[in-house]
Design an enzyme around this catalytic site. Sequence first.
Site, short mmCIF file in Angstrom:
data_model
loop_
_atom_site.label_atom_id
_atom_site.label_comp_id
_atom_site.label_asym_id
_atom_site.label_seq_id
_atom_site.Cartn_x
_atom_site.Cartn_y
_atom_site.Cartn_z
N GLY A 1 0.81 -1.22 0.00
CA GLY A 1 0.00 0.00 0.00
C GLY A 1 0.84 1.26 0.00
N GLU B 1 -7.38 0.05 1.00
CA GLU B 1 -8.05 -0.87 1.91
C GLU B 1 -7.00 -1.85 2.39
OE1 GLU B 1 -10.98 -0.48 3.03
OE2 GLU B 1 -11.64 1.09 1.66
N CYS C 1 -9.16 -9.79 6.04
CA CYS C 1 -8.53 -8.56 6.56
C CYS C 1 -9.18 -8.08 7.84
CB CYS C 1 -8.54 -7.46 5.50
SG CYS C 1 -10.20 -6.98 4.97
#
Length: 507
Positions: free
Chosen positions: A191, A208, A242
């Site tokens: 990310g 996310e 997650c």
Amino acid sequence: MERQSVQRAREAFLSGRARPLEFRLQQLHALQRMITEKEAEIATALKQDINRSQYDTPLLELIGIENEVKLAIKKLAQWAAPRPVEKNLLTISDEVYIQPEPLGVVLIIGAWNYPWALTLLPLIGAIAAGNAAVVKPSELSECSSLLLRALLPRYLDKDLYPVVTGGAAETQQLLRLRFDHIFYTGGSTAGKLVMEAAARHLTPVTLELGGKSPCYIDKDCDVRTACRRITWGKFVNCGQTCIAPDYILCEPCIQGRVVECIRQTLLEFYGADPKCSPDYGRIINQRHFHRVMSLMEGYTPVVGGQSDSSQCYIAPTVLKDVPPHSRLMQEEIFGPVLPIVTVSDMDDAISFINERDKPLALYIFCSDKKAVKRMIEETTSGGVTVNDVMMHYTLNSLPFGGVGQSGMGRYHGKHTFDQLSHQRACLIRSLNMESVNLARYPPQDRRRARRAHMALRSPLIDTSKRTLVWAIAATILGAGLLITLLVILLIASGLNCTCWYWRGFYN
């Protein structure tokens, strides 16, 4: 290949064909048909990728996608319509509104743990908002990735919504190109690379990510029910979720009961040998298998602990009395290993959570409403579910997303539409009534300045239809009452004068 796909998508977007609502609805209906008609093929691909049960595939992914598409189809006209806003005295006669408009070309980088939902849910929002989208599924869920590449061009506009497959090299090549938004789902390490690449083009991102989602169990709650729900959320999809509970926080006095309740629940869910259960999955690949196994080094499991590298199998595992500063408590586990950390009370649990990165989810099992409210107020997380796990994700009226290290941006339902739209401020006024503007023009004097100050300081006025109707009705009613009162006063005054007249006449 990557550059050509992006170029075609941009040219298709600039042609304007993705903007009409009729086209967007057509594409959404086509995507809905794909999920319905190809459910069996999708389930087979997921079975090959992560040993996903054929019964879990609809529950964990496909039904959510169908619900999202149905909502977008039903609400699209409302979402895309101009949104009137409040005005002040200076703009009372103007047309003032927010117009959602497409951003352009969106890059969607999906994840391997739920390769259909985590790729198609952002795509639904991108289509609904009128964007083009380049879809990059994860190469780790290879069967799902190849099937998506084969299916999507059969149902959707192949120029507006191309699928680019491949590994890290292909993703890096895409990230060198300019997009109008990047939507990434995955780990925080990648990310950061996505955000760094986006910064070169000033491209906004939705990240996310994940993190360590804590699960607090109060000693006075129904521990058996709590453990049943936690066990499902932790070990479904072999712990590769997650927002799965990453670890348990509880007082020492209930730790033994928690372990025993989880043990009994696992026996009920997966039998004596989870390896033989059709409902228990596998780790995605050898690299992640060895990563999870290394996190357990030095611990003696109180439940599970068995493994088979040839099948990427790790049994549902529980570890107790885990030190707070161990490696296991520093990294997101993303596997079927559940550590238990003891705390002295709720205050200690709150401090433990706040000392660490902000989690994607927080789970609280507690029957005391005041205590629950306090824990919510004194902590922060992307989302919170009380007396259950992961269920906030299933409700597309709630925004789903992280905070801090667990991500940025939000999606699901209208939140995805808004995330992938530009909220354009629009004010339209006439060239008439120029006298209204004199107070703002030079040469200035005290009188003009006073008028300008009054106009600028005027409160906002809600001129939406319903409010305006009530305002007009109230004004008419008020005027009517005022006129009635004046008439009554005049009549009373007239009668009084008449009485004085006749009294004087007789005298």
